[in-house]
Write a protein that holds these residues in place. Structure first.
Motif, PDB file in Angstrom:
ATOM      1  N   ASP A  65      48.806  37.796 -26.901  1.00 14.52           N
ATOM      2  CA  ASP A  65      49.455  38.982 -27.470  1.00 14.52           C
ATOM      3  C   ASP A  65      48.933  39.266 -28.867  1.00 14.52           C
ATOM      4  O   ASP A  65      48.759  40.422 -29.257  1.00 14.52           O
ATOM      5  N   THR A  66      48.675  38.210 -29.629  1.00 22.25           N
ATOM      6  CA  THR A  66      48.167  38.382 -30.999  1.00 22.25           C
ATOM      7  C   THR A  66      46.829  39.086 -31.003  1.00 22.25           C
ATOM      8  O   THR A  66      46.580  39.998 -31.806  1.00 22.25           O
ATOM      9  N   ASP A  67      45.931  38.659 -30.102  1.00 22.40           N
ATOM     10  CA  ASP A  67      44.613  39.312 -30.008  1.00 22.40           C
ATOM     11  C   ASP A  67      44.758  40.776 -29.620  1.00 22.40           C
ATOM     12  O   ASP A  67      44.054  41.641 -30.147  1.00 22.40           O
ATOM     13  N   SER A  68      45.652  41.054 -28.682  1.00 23.61           N
ATOM     14  CA  SER A  68      45.815  42.444 -28.225  1.00 23.61           C
ATOM     15  C   SER A  68      46.328  43.332 -29.351  1.00 23.61           C
ATOM     16  O   SER A  68      45.921  44.487 -29.478  1.00 23.61           O
ATOM     17  N   VAL A  69      47.198  42.791 -30.194  1.00 22.29           N
ATOM     18  CA  VAL A  69      47.705  43.552 -31.341  1.00 22.29           C
ATOM     19  C   VAL A  69      46.569  43.874 -32.310  1.00 22.29           C
ATOM     20  O   VAL A  69      46.473  44.978 -32.857  1.00 22.29           O
ATOM     21  N   GLN A  70      45.684  42.892 -32.516  1.00 24.84           N
ATOM     22  CA  GLN A  70      44.546  43.111 -33.415  1.00 24.84           C
ATOM     23  C   GLN A  70      43.624  44.204 -32.880  1.00 24.84           C
ATOM     24  O   GLN A  70      43.083  45.006 -33.652  1.00 24.84           O
TER      25      GLN A  70
ATOM     26  N   VAL B 158      54.859  54.508 -32.443  1.00 24.75           N
ATOM     27  CA  VAL B 158      53.724  53.716 -32.921  1.00 24.75           C
ATOM     28  C   VAL B 158      54.264  52.355 -33.364  1.00 24.75           C
ATOM     29  O   VAL B 158      55.070  52.276 -34.299  1.00 24.75           O
ATOM     30  N   ASN B 159      53.864  51.303 -32.656  1.00 28.78           N
ATOM     31  CA  ASN B 159      54.271  49.957 -33.052  1.00 28.78           C
ATOM     32  C   ASN B 159      53.121  48.987 -32.792  1.00 28.78           C
ATOM     33  O   ASN B 159      51.990  49.414 -32.541  1.00 28.78           O
ATOM     34  N   ALA B 160      53.405  47.704 -32.850  1.00 22.02           N
ATOM     35  CA  ALA B 160      52.334  46.696 -32.757  1.00 22.02           C
ATOM     36  C   ALA B 160      51.600  46.741 -31.436  1.00 22.02           C
ATOM     37  O   ALA B 160      50.390  46.459 -31.376  1.00 22.02           O
ATOM     38  N   ASN B 161      52.277  47.099 -30.342  1.00 18.53           N
ATOM     39  CA  ASN B 161      51.689  47.028 -29.006  1.00 18.53           C
ATOM     40  C   ASN B 161      51.446  48.359 -28.325  1.00 18.53           C
ATOM     41  O   ASN B 161      50.846  48.402 -27.249  1.00 18.53           O
TER      42      ASN B 161
ATOM     43  N   TYR C   3      48.021  58.041 -24.782  1.00 20.64           N
ATOM     44  CA  TYR C   3      48.808  56.837 -25.071  1.00 20.64           C
ATOM     45  C   TYR C   3      47.946  55.593 -24.903  1.00 20.64           C
ATOM     46  O   TYR C   3      47.151  55.489 -23.966  1.00 20.64           O
ATOM     47  N   LEU C   4      48.114  54.633 -25.835  1.00 20.35           N
ATOM     48  CA  LEU C   4      47.445  53.333 -25.735  1.00 20.35           C
ATOM     49  C   LEU C   4      48.500  52.235 -25.775  1.00 20.35           C
ATOM     50  O   LEU C   4      49.469  52.314 -26.532  1.00 20.35           O
ATOM     51  N   ARG C   5      48.266  51.209 -24.976  1.00 25.05           N
ATOM     52  CA  ARG C   5      49.167  50.054 -24.973  1.00 25.05           C
ATOM     53  C   ARG C   5      48.334  48.790 -24.820  1.00 25.05           C
ATOM     54  O   ARG C   5      47.293  48.797 -24.146  1.00 25.05           O
ATOM     55  N   THR C   6      48.783  47.685 -25.450  1.00 21.03           N
ATOM     56  CA  THR C   6      48.059  46.421 -25.336  1.00 21.03           C
ATOM     57  C   THR C   6      48.968  45.349 -24.743  1.00 21.03           C
ATOM     58  O   THR C   6      50.188  45.375 -24.941  1.00 21.03           O
ATOM     59  N   VAL C   7      48.353  44.397 -24.025  1.00 23.52           N
ATOM     60  CA  VAL C   7      49.108  43.290 -23.423  1.00 23.52           C
ATOM     61  C   VAL C   7      48.275  42.022 -23.510  1.00 23.52           C
ATOM     62  O   VAL C   7      47.044  42.059 -23.534  1.00 23.52           O
ATOM     63  N   GLY C   8      48.949  40.872 -23.550  1.00 23.70           N
ATOM     64  CA  GLY C   8      48.280  39.587 -23.435  1.00 23.70           C
ATOM     65  C   GLY C   8      48.073  39.241 -21.982  1.00 23.70           C
ATOM     66  O   GLY C   8      48.737  39.798 -21.094  1.00 23.70           O
ATOM     67  N   SER C   9      47.167  38.301 -21.703  1.00 25.28           N
ATOM     68  CA  SER C   9      46.839  37.978 -20.308  1.00 25.28           C
ATOM     69  C   SER C   9      48.014  37.361 -19.556  1.00 25.28           C
ATOM     70  O   SER C   9      48.042  37.358 -18.331  1.00 25.28           O
ATOM     71  N   GLY C  10      48.985  36.838 -20.300  1.00 26.86           N
ATOM     72  CA  GLY C  10      50.138  36.251 -19.636  1.00 26.86           C
ATOM     73  C   GLY C  10      51.227  37.249 -19.296  1.00 26.86           C
ATOM     74  O   GLY C  10      52.228  36.911 -18.654  1.00 26.86           O
ATOM     75  N   THR C  11      51.050  38.505 -19.692  1.00 26.49           N
ATOM     76  CA  THR C  11      52.057  39.549 -19.442  1.00 26.49           C
ATOM     77  C   THR C  11      51.758  40.289 -18.142  1.00 26.49           C
ATOM     78  O   THR C  11      50.613  40.663 -17.883  1.00 26.49           O
ATOM     79  N   SER C  12      52.771  40.526 -17.347  1.00 26.11           N
ATOM     80  CA  SER C  12      52.588  41.270 -16.102  1.00 26.11           C
ATOM     81  C   SER C  12      52.396  42.758 -16.401  1.00 26.11           C
ATOM     82  O   SER C  12      53.058  43.317 -17.275  1.00 26.11           O
TER      83      SER C  12
END
Length: 579
Positions: free
Chosen positions: A140-145, A175-178, A187-196
């Motif tokens: 999740d941290t990488d996706s936020v970056q 507009v938030n971190a993810n 629209y853009l959204r980010t997720v970590g590999s562990g998120t469904s």
């Protein structure tokens, strides 16, 4: 000053006219390029905006020149041919609609994230080519970056704001971190590999582009089960997150969701490796070192001059600070014969950026820089350095440990009991001054351990794997120590813990120190030859019959690193100083 195509431009406008002319000529011919520039000389940005819709590379070089073009005001590097190839691949996917799935496998540090994540996503949303872009990363941290980097461009790039409007407005849109809703209805959204990502949608719109950037982590490759699970997540969940293409009367009226995987190879069966073999994916795979036909990396670094350079770099007779300096001097003096072609010559120095990482961690180098996991199942240790007892004992040692990996049976198929007396010297090398590798009973093993303690008076730490005897051996050895007069008054620090770490992962930490001669073994012990051969035969736990000795060496090396040396304070007699 702007530097591009081996030319110097005094102002941004001079550069912009040049790059417009170059790309207009590519798309429309030289004569038409001149006419278009002349007709739009009062508003070149308008012309550039129209051309940017047809060429992502041009968009990056014109609207994001502060990122991609060398200027006195930035620290950018000259781009390589490989970067322009990535832009062409992006054109094929997003503009020409030639591919729906792609695996982009490039070396670590090649700016693939900047080009195929940050820049491509910026282009997609400036031109509204993607209504909903989903970006995945290993955490999740990488996706936020990743989202932060896109947000920064849209917030700070004045040329983009001037031509595409202010796309980020946190007062009116989410507009938030993810996630980030843009003012142009995308629209853009980010997720970590562990998120469904099952059922992901935005206002009823499913993702139109998915970019998985370094979507796999080390934990995803440690076991076969983990590798299968991660690949299944990609094929069953990621690939199904969007929509299929829509055809009407045989004509495509809506493209399928684009699925892009970006990363490096971590294992022969990791996600990126398997996608590269998937016929449904367009794949580009590049290596940091450009090899000739039938040439491999070892051919380069095992050539005569590179071997001499390595010997200087790992010369234990030199001070640690001198080794790299003298090795680099040798390289510079022979650079014409030693230099080899690289994918990004502006960035990678053959000695500092490629040779040293290869020597220090060959497995990681082959994976992350060469995208080559074919060595899985090959022998890990190419050489094992040995010295006589006399040569070893000439050194000054700073800490010494007895490390033991016991075995519970003595049958033909049982493991060996492996013992090593290892010391760190003041040159930071590790010397295995004594060793035992035999099939011993419980009583024999405990007696042998005491014999080694008697022989080596500078042993301060004793590390014994707990898995086999659950501490019963420690109690027995301590009992025998009390009966041994020569050990009276000696104090030992005992380390008796369960080993839970993946064995291959642990042994991988000593591959390069052993291969580079930084761990040196006494050649005159009774079991030295067999121990060295066992190290050389190691091919990974899955492919090796006996790994007892190298497992002990890894424990010994890591244990020595954890010993804190406390220097004694020496008080001087003031009278000797004349006070």
């Amino acid at each position: 000053m702007v530097y591009y195509d081996n030319k110097e431009f005094n102002t941004d406008i001079e550069y912009e006219v040049y790059i417009l002319n170059k790309y207009l000529s590519i798309h429309y011919g030289q004569d038409n390029a001149v006419k278009l520039i002349t007709a739009n000389k009062s508003d070149l940005d308008k012309l550039a905006k129209a051309l940017g819709a047809e060429d992502i590379g041009f968009f990056c070089l014109y609207f994001m020149s502060d990122t991609f073009v060398v200027k006195d005001t930035n620290v950018a590097r000259q781009l390589s041919e490989g970067h322009y190839e990535l832009w062409e691949i992006a054109n094929s996917i997003f503009i020409k609609d030639e591919y729906d799935k792609a695996a982009v496998i490039e070396p670590r540090g090649f700016a693939k994230t900047t080009i195929f994540d940050m820049a491509a996503a910026t282009w997609l949303h400036c031109y509204k080519k993607s209504l909903f872009t989903l970006i995945g990363a290993k955490t999740d941290t990488d996706s936020v970056q990743f989202l932060d980097s896109i947000k920064k461009v849209l917030n700070e790039n004045k040329k983009i704001i001037r031509n595409f409007g202010r796309l980020v407005d946190p007062k009116k849109f989410k507009v938030n971190a993810n996630e980030m809703e843009l003012t142009n209805g995308t629209y853009l959204r980010t997720v970590g590999s562990g998120t469904s990502v099952r059922g992901a949608n935005w206002g009823g719109i499913r993702p139109t582009v998915f970019i998985g950037d370094d979507f796999q982590d080390e934990k995803n490759i440690l076991t076969e089960e983990a590798r299968i699970k991660h690949y299944n997540k990609w094929t069953k969940e990621i690939e199904q997150v969007g929509d299929k293409a829509v055809y009407r009367n045989g004509i495509k009226i809506k493209s399928a969701t684009k699925v892009i995987a970006i990363g490096t190879v971590l294992h022969v069966d990791c996600l990126m490796s398997r996608l590269s073999r998937n016929n449904d994916y367009y794949t580009v795979l590049k290596r940091a070192i450009i090899l000739k036909e039938n040439q491999n990396v070892d051919d380069i670094f095992e050539s005569e001059l590179w071997i001499k350079c390595k010997q200087i770099y790992f010369d234990d007779k030199l001070e640690k600070e001198e080794r790299k300096r003298k090795a680099y001097e040798f390289y510079k003096n022979n650079i014409e014969k030693m230099k080899f072609p690289t994918l990004w010559e502006e960035k990678w120095d053959c000695f500092n950026d490629l040779a040293i990482p290869y020597w220090e961690n060959r497995q990681a180098f082959m994976s992350e820089m060469m995208n080559d996991a074919s060595s899985i199942g090959e022998k890990w240790f190419k050489s094992v350095r040995t010295q006589t007892s006399e040569e070893i004992e000439n050194h000054t040692f700073t800490k010494t440990m007895l490390c033991i990996d016991p075995a519970s049976t003595t049958s033909k198929k049982s493991d060996y009991t492996a013992m090593g007396v290892g010391s760190k010297a003041d040159n930071d090398f590790t010397y295995i001054r004594d060793l035992v590798m035999k099939k011993l009973s419980f009583e024999q093993y405990c007696k042998k351990a005491v014999d080694l303690l008697v022989k080596w008076i500078d042993i301060t730490h004793i590390q014994i794997e707990k898995n086999t005897y659950q501490g019963a051996d420690v109690l027995k050895i301590q009992e025998l120590i009390l009966k041994e007069p020569s050990l009276k008054g000696r104090r030992f620090e005992w380390i008796n813990k369960m080993q839970k770490q993946n064995k291959d992962e642990k042994i991988s930490t000593v591959v390069d120190p052993v291969n580079n001669g930084q761990i040196i073994i006494n050649s005159e012990c009774e079991d030295s030859n067999e121990a060295v051969e066992q190290i050389k035969d190691f091919q990974g736990q899955q492919y090796t019959l006996h790994d007892d000795f190298i497992d002990m060496v890894a424990e010994l090396e890591n244990g020595l690193k954890n010993i804190q040396v406390v220097n004694k304070v020496i008080f001087l007699d003031k009278r000797k100083l004349g006070l």
